[in-house]
Motif scaffolding. Structure first.
Motif, PDB file in Angstrom:
ATOM      1  N   ALA A  79      26.491  42.023  53.950  1.00  0.00           N
ATOM      2  CA  ALA A  79      25.643  40.947  52.859  1.00  0.00           C
ATOM      3  C   ALA A  79      25.673  40.876  51.842  1.00  0.00           C
ATOM      4  O   ALA A  79      25.779  40.452  50.759  1.00  0.00           O
ATOM      5  CB  ALA A  79      24.452  40.879  53.354  1.00  0.00           C
ATOM      6  N   LEU A  80      25.047  42.961  51.601  1.00  0.00           N
ATOM      7  CA  LEU A  80      25.440  43.510  49.899  1.00  0.00           C
ATOM      8  C   LEU A  80      26.887  43.007  49.456  1.00  0.00           C
ATOM      9  O   LEU A  80      27.003  42.704  48.187  1.00  0.00           O
ATOM     10  CB  LEU A  80      25.027  45.211  49.944  1.00  0.00           C
ATOM     11  CG  LEU A  80      25.640  45.739  48.558  1.00  0.00           C
ATOM     12  CD1 LEU A  80      24.251  44.654  48.124  1.00  0.00           C
ATOM     13  CD2 LEU A  80      25.489  46.929  48.838  1.00  0.00           C
ATOM     14  N   LEU A  81      27.968  43.143  49.870  1.00  0.00           N
ATOM     15  CA  LEU A  81      28.834  43.064  50.228  1.00  0.00           C
ATOM     16  C   LEU A  81      29.712  41.927  48.917  1.00  0.00           C
ATOM     17  O   LEU A  81      30.534  41.261  48.286  1.00  0.00           O
ATOM     18  CB  LEU A  81      30.291  43.824  50.377  1.00  0.00           C
ATOM     19  CG  LEU A  81      30.791  45.467  50.541  1.00  0.00           C
ATOM     20  CD1 LEU A  81      30.893  45.385  52.025  1.00  0.00           C
ATOM     21  CD2 LEU A  81      30.752  46.047  49.795  1.00  0.00           C
ATOM     22  N   LEU A  82      29.117  41.071  50.209  1.00  0.00           N
ATOM     23  CA  LEU A  82      29.356  39.382  49.872  1.00  0.00           C
ATOM     24  C   LEU A  82      28.483  39.272  48.610  1.00  0.00           C
ATOM     25  O   LEU A  82      29.422  38.410  47.804  1.00  0.00           O
ATOM     26  CB  LEU A  82      28.885  39.154  51.061  1.00  0.00           C
ATOM     27  CG  LEU A  82      29.024  37.092  50.925  1.00  0.00           C
ATOM     28  CD1 LEU A  82      30.426  36.651  50.671  1.00  0.00           C
ATOM     29  CD2 LEU A  82      28.349  36.443  52.279  1.00  0.00           C
ATOM     30  N   GLY A  83      27.917  39.882  48.868  1.00  0.00           N
ATOM     31  CA  GLY A  83      26.465  39.130  47.176  1.00  0.00           C
ATOM     32  C   GLY A  83      27.353  39.860  45.929  1.00  0.00           C
ATOM     33  O   GLY A  83      26.975  38.408  45.187  1.00  0.00           O
ATOM     34  N   LEU A  84      27.370  40.766  45.851  1.00  0.00           N
ATOM     35  CA  LEU A  84      28.364  41.386  44.321  1.00  0.00           C
ATOM     36  C   LEU A  84      29.734  40.462  45.022  1.00  0.00           C
ATOM     37  O   LEU A  84      29.963  40.430  43.486  1.00  0.00           O
ATOM     38  CB  LEU A  84      28.629  42.881  44.941  1.00  0.00           C
ATOM     39  CG  LEU A  84      27.297  43.299  45.120  1.00  0.00           C
ATOM     40  CD1 LEU A  84      27.593  45.056  45.656  1.00  0.00           C
ATOM     41  CD2 LEU A  84      26.800  43.618  43.575  1.00  0.00           C
ATOM     42  N   ALA A  85      30.409  40.143  45.942  1.00  0.00           N
ATOM     43  CA  ALA A  85      32.092  39.298  45.692  1.00  0.00           C
ATOM     44  C   ALA A  85      31.012  37.823  45.250  1.00  0.00           C
ATOM     45  O   ALA A  85      32.092  37.642  43.838  1.00  0.00           O
ATOM     46  CB  ALA A  85      32.269  39.373  46.921  1.00  0.00           C
ATOM     47  N   ILE A  86      30.492  37.765  45.147  1.00  0.00           N
ATOM     48  CA  ILE A  86      29.965  36.081  44.438  1.00  0.00           C
ATOM     49  C   ILE A  86      29.095  36.657  43.009  1.00  0.00           C
ATOM     50  O   ILE A  86      30.473  35.295  42.009  1.00  0.00           O
ATOM     51  CB  ILE A  86      28.547  35.667  45.493  1.00  0.00           C
ATOM     52  CG1 ILE A  86      29.263  34.908  46.869  1.00  0.00           C
ATOM     53  CG2 ILE A  86      28.555  34.275  44.833  1.00  0.00           C
ATOM     54  CD1 ILE A  86      28.176  34.179  47.883  1.00  0.00           C
ATOM     55  N   LEU A  87      28.861  36.958  43.384  1.00  0.00           N
ATOM     56  CA  LEU A  87      28.173  37.727  41.389  1.00  0.00           C
ATOM     57  C   LEU A  87      29.512  37.621  40.376  1.00  0.00           C
ATOM     58  O   LEU A  87      29.641  37.371  39.551  1.00  0.00           O
ATOM     59  CB  LEU A  87      27.539  38.636  41.528  1.00  0.00           C
ATOM     60  CG  LEU A  87      25.926  38.260  41.929  1.00  0.00           C
ATOM     61  CD1 LEU A  87      25.213  39.342  41.841  1.00  0.00           C
ATOM     62  CD2 LEU A  87      25.787  37.755  41.309  1.00  0.00           C
ATOM     63  N   ALA A  88      30.520  38.623  41.079  1.00  0.00           N
ATOM     64  CA  ALA A  88      31.922  39.099  40.358  1.00  0.00           C
ATOM     65  C   ALA A  88      32.651  37.778  40.281  1.00  0.00           C
ATOM     66  O   ALA A  88      33.118  37.552  38.907  1.00  0.00           O
ATOM     67  CB  ALA A  88      32.558  39.278  41.387  1.00  0.00           C
ATOM     68  N   TYR A  89      33.103  36.816  40.903  1.00  0.00           N
ATOM     69  CA  TYR A  89      33.244  35.391  40.951  1.00  0.00           C
ATOM     70  C   TYR A  89      32.392  34.397  39.880  1.00  0.00           C
ATOM     71  O   TYR A  89      33.313  33.465  39.073  1.00  0.00           O
ATOM     72  CB  TYR A  89      33.172  34.450  42.553  1.00  0.00           C
ATOM     73  CG  TYR A  89      33.774  33.108  41.883  1.00  0.00           C
ATOM     74  CD1 TYR A  89      35.103  33.484  41.831  1.00  0.00           C
ATOM     75  CD2 TYR A  89      32.795  32.457  41.711  1.00  0.00           C
ATOM     76  CE1 TYR A  89      35.721  31.294  41.761  1.00  0.00           C
ATOM     77  CE2 TYR A  89      33.410  30.891  41.980  1.00  0.00           C
ATOM     78  CZ  TYR A  89      34.774  30.270  42.035  1.00  0.00           C
ATOM     79  OH  TYR A  89      35.233  29.634  41.661  1.00  0.00           O
ATOM     80  N   VAL A  90      31.507  34.281  39.688  1.00  0.00           N
ATOM     81  CA  VAL A  90      30.922  34.390  38.680  1.00  0.00           C
ATOM     82  C   VAL A  90      31.044  34.583  37.254  1.00  0.00           C
ATOM     83  O   VAL A  90      30.911  33.908  36.260  1.00  0.00           O
ATOM     84  CB  VAL A  90      29.084  33.678  38.812  1.00  0.00           C
ATOM     85  CG1 VAL A  90      28.405  33.346  37.717  1.00  0.00           C
ATOM     86  CG2 VAL A  90      28.465  33.139  40.220  1.00  0.00           C
ATOM     87  N   TRP A  91      31.113  36.198  37.602  1.00  0.00           N
ATOM     88  CA  TRP A  91      31.156  36.622  35.853  1.00  0.00           C
ATOM     89  C   TRP A  91      32.696  36.487  34.985  1.00  0.00           C
ATOM     90  O   TRP A  91      32.506  36.115  34.558  1.00  0.00           O
ATOM     91  CB  TRP A  91      31.272  38.300  36.372  1.00  0.00           C
ATOM     92  CG  TRP A  91      31.102  38.952  35.506  1.00  0.00           C
ATOM     93  CD1 TRP A  91      31.135  38.419  33.673  1.00  0.00           C
ATOM     94  CD2 TRP A  91      31.881  40.315  35.355  1.00  0.00           C
ATOM     95  NE1 TRP A  91      31.152  39.623  33.401  1.00  0.00           N
ATOM     96  CE2 TRP A  91      31.905  40.729  33.550  1.00  0.00           C
ATOM     97  CE3 TRP A  91      32.318  40.538  36.405  1.00  0.00           C
ATOM     98  CZ2 TRP A  91      32.478  42.274  33.559  1.00  0.00           C
ATOM     99  CZ3 TRP A  91      32.499  42.339  35.499  1.00  0.00           C
ATOM    100  CH2 TRP A  91      32.681  43.011  34.493  1.00  0.00           C
ATOM    101  N   PHE A  92      33.682  36.022  36.399  1.00  0.00           N
ATOM    102  CA  PHE A  92      34.962  35.748  36.070  1.00  0.00           C
ATOM    103  C   PHE A  92      34.663  34.035  35.350  1.00  0.00           C
ATOM    104  O   PHE A  92      35.609  33.505  34.307  1.00  0.00           O
ATOM    105  CB  PHE A  92      36.126  35.443  36.902  1.00  0.00           C
ATOM    106  CG  PHE A  92      36.481  37.493  37.238  1.00  0.00           C
ATOM    107  CD1 PHE A  92      36.633  38.192  36.110  1.00  0.00           C
ATOM    108  CD2 PHE A  92      35.894  38.063  37.659  1.00  0.00           C
ATOM    109  CE1 PHE A  92      37.026  39.584  35.862  1.00  0.00           C
ATOM    110  CE2 PHE A  92      36.343  39.452  37.716  1.00  0.00           C
ATOM    111  CZ  PHE A  92      36.963  40.459  36.765  1.00  0.00           C
ATOM    112  N   GLN A  93      34.377  33.381  35.998  1.00  0.00           N
ATOM    113  CA  GLN A  93      33.873  31.880  35.970  1.00  0.00           C
ATOM    114  C   GLN A  93      33.237  31.694  34.433  1.00  0.00           C
ATOM    115  O   GLN A  93      33.694  30.867  33.702  1.00  0.00           O
ATOM    116  CB  GLN A  93      33.257  31.238  36.825  1.00  0.00           C
ATOM    117  CG  GLN A  93      34.184  31.053  38.060  1.00  0.00           C
ATOM    118  CD  GLN A  93      35.563  30.441  38.140  1.00  0.00           C
ATOM    119  OE1 GLN A  93      35.564  28.929  37.787  1.00  0.00           O
ATOM    120  NE2 GLN A  93      36.378  30.476  38.571  1.00  0.00           N
TER     121      GLN A  93
END
Length: 73
Positions: free
Chosen positions: A53-67
């Motif tokens: 869950a932590l890795l998935l949350g961080l991956a989603i936030l990284a995607y948002v950051w790049f967007q």
């Protein structure tokens, strides 16, 4: 920048990080019934579920950051 996707990403990213904390703090028998990993009467802590869950949350936030970054042509 697609604002609805960014805001949904932020909400889901923070939600998954909160879910990771829930997995690490709460025994499996005390988790809400609708959360994967619930086991009635179990005192086990789901460390792997929390890491996922932590890795998935961080991956989603990284995607948002790049967007939200500047657009190059």
């Amino acid at each position: 920048m697609n604002k609805p996707i960014v805001w949904l990403g932020i909400i889901f990213g923070i939600g998954f990080i909160a879910l990771a904390a829930l997995y690490w703090i709460t025994p499996a028998g005390a988790l809400p019934i609708y959360v994967p990993g619930y086991e009635a009467g179990s005192a086990a802590i789901h460390v792997k579920h929390g890491i996922g869950a932590l890795l998935l949350g961080l991956a989603i936030l990284a995607y948002v950051w790049f967007q939200t970054g500047p657009k190059h042509s």
